[in-house]
Design an enzyme around this catalytic site. Structure first.
Site, PDB file in Angstrom:
ATOM      1  N   ASP A 163      15.249  11.715 -48.238  1.00  0.00           N
ATOM      2  CA  ASP A 163      15.352  10.312 -47.850  1.00  0.00           C
ATOM      3  C   ASP A 163      14.008   9.608 -47.986  1.00  0.00           C
ATOM      4  O   ASP A 163      12.966  10.238 -48.151  1.00  0.00           O
ATOM      5  CB  ASP A 163      15.799  10.196 -46.384  1.00  0.00           C
ATOM      6  CG  ASP A 163      17.218  10.686 -46.160  1.00  0.00           C
ATOM      7  OD1 ASP A 163      18.018  10.636 -47.112  1.00  0.00           O
ATOM      8  OD2 ASP A 163      17.518  11.115 -45.033  1.00  0.00           O
ATOM      9  N   TYR A 191      13.727  23.398 -44.518  1.00  0.00           N
ATOM     10  CA  TYR A 191      12.945  22.251 -44.054  1.00  0.00           C
ATOM     11  C   TYR A 191      12.157  22.631 -42.809  1.00  0.00           C
ATOM     12  O   TYR A 191      12.532  23.538 -42.066  1.00  0.00           O
ATOM     13  CB  TYR A 191      13.863  21.086 -43.671  1.00  0.00           C
ATOM     14  CG  TYR A 191      14.489  20.323 -44.806  1.00  0.00           C
ATOM     15  CD1 TYR A 191      13.932  19.128 -45.268  1.00  0.00           C
ATOM     16  CD2 TYR A 191      15.667  20.764 -45.410  1.00  0.00           C
ATOM     17  CE1 TYR A 191      14.525  18.403 -46.289  1.00  0.00           C
ATOM     18  CE2 TYR A 191      16.263  20.050 -46.435  1.00  0.00           C
ATOM     19  CZ  TYR A 191      15.687  18.864 -46.867  1.00  0.00           C
ATOM     20  OH  TYR A 191      16.284  18.147 -47.880  1.00  0.00           O
TER      21      TYR A 191
END
Length: 271
Positions: free
Chosen positions: A54, A112
């Site tokens: 994002d 992540y």
């Protein structure tokens, strides 16, 4: 003859609207790198990434690949690209690959880390590179809550309403939260992630840490299969794409996971 290359990319996402190429005039990581590689190759280059981050999300080792007819030594690609890329994007490694390699479709897992700076005063030098939370947090409770997300679940509640994935079931091989002084780090790995999934999980953990609800409420959230049943979406600032995993025969270079200024071990936290 067409040659395929894999690359490992580090970037700071602050100035970009995410990985994927956007409409004209909107900066993205993918488009920025493609323009530089196309100039070096003297032909159009299309870059395929392991994930789609994002706006504002960072990466320490985003794996990608591209095909080209241009003949260049690997050092030439690396030095040439980094000399022309903006200072907030850097190619860390490059490797010749067979055409059966695909950065997105051959990835078996993605990983992540989400970094929270938990102290009263906000950090200036890490602006938009960590998420600042000044409230006192029950970290022990958050650590236990993180483990609730491990395994195979329907993550409908924890994906964005705009998520376009056809099915919300994912397998999380680990979801561990640890404290390192002022920093809290969520380390999370799955076979794939939904839009905003990591940020929504982190938002849930932060609310648990602030005493908004108990750990058992996570089961209620899963059962609801409704985004409105979960809490806020944590900011993009603290999120880092740190690794994509592939079958061993591809022999991709090993790269420290990062973020490097935290000096964390690459191993999964054993808690």
């Amino acid at each position: 003859m067409m040659q395929r290359y894999a690359v490992g990319i580090e970037f700071c996402g602050i100035r970009y609207r995410g990985w994927q190429t956007q409409q004209a005039g909107v900066p993205s990581i993918q488009e920025t790198i493609e323009k530089v590689l196309s100039k070096i190759a003297d032909e159009p280059i299309i870059l395929h990434g392991a994930g789609r981050t994002d706006a504002g999300v960072h990466a320490t080792n985003m794996v990608a690949h591209f095909d080209t007819n241009a003949i260049r030594p690997q050092r030439g690609w690396l030095m040439g690209a980094n000399s022309q890329l903006p200072k907030d994007i850097s190619i860390q490694w490059i490797k010749e690959m067979n055409t059966d390699f695909h950065a997105r479709f051959k990835a078996t897992a993605r990983r992540y880390r989400y970094v929270v700076y938990n102290t009263l005063n906000r950090p200036a030098l890490l602006h938009k590179q960590v998420t600042h939370v000044y409230q006192t947090l029950d970290v022990d409770k958050m650590m236990l809550a993180a483990r609730k997300f491990e395994g195979t679940h329907n993550f409908e509640t924890f994906r964005a309403a705009s998520c376009q994935s056809s099915q919300p079931v994912r397998h999380l091989s680990h979801c561990r939260l640890t404290r390192h002084g002022r920093y809290l780090v969520l380390d999370i790995q799955a076979d794939g992630f939904l839009h905003h999934m990591v940020r929504n999980i982190m938002g849930c953990l932060l609310e648990i840490g602030q005493g908004c609800y108990e750990i058992e409420h996570i089961d209620t959230m899963f059962a609801a299969q409704d985004r409105k049943a979960a809490g806020v979406t944590a900011p993009a600032d603290g999120l880092y794409f740190i690794q994509a995993y592939y079958p061993e025969h591809f022999e991709l270079p090993q790269h420290p996971l990062g973020p490097h200024w935290l000096n964390l071990p690459d191993e999964i936290p054993n808690i």
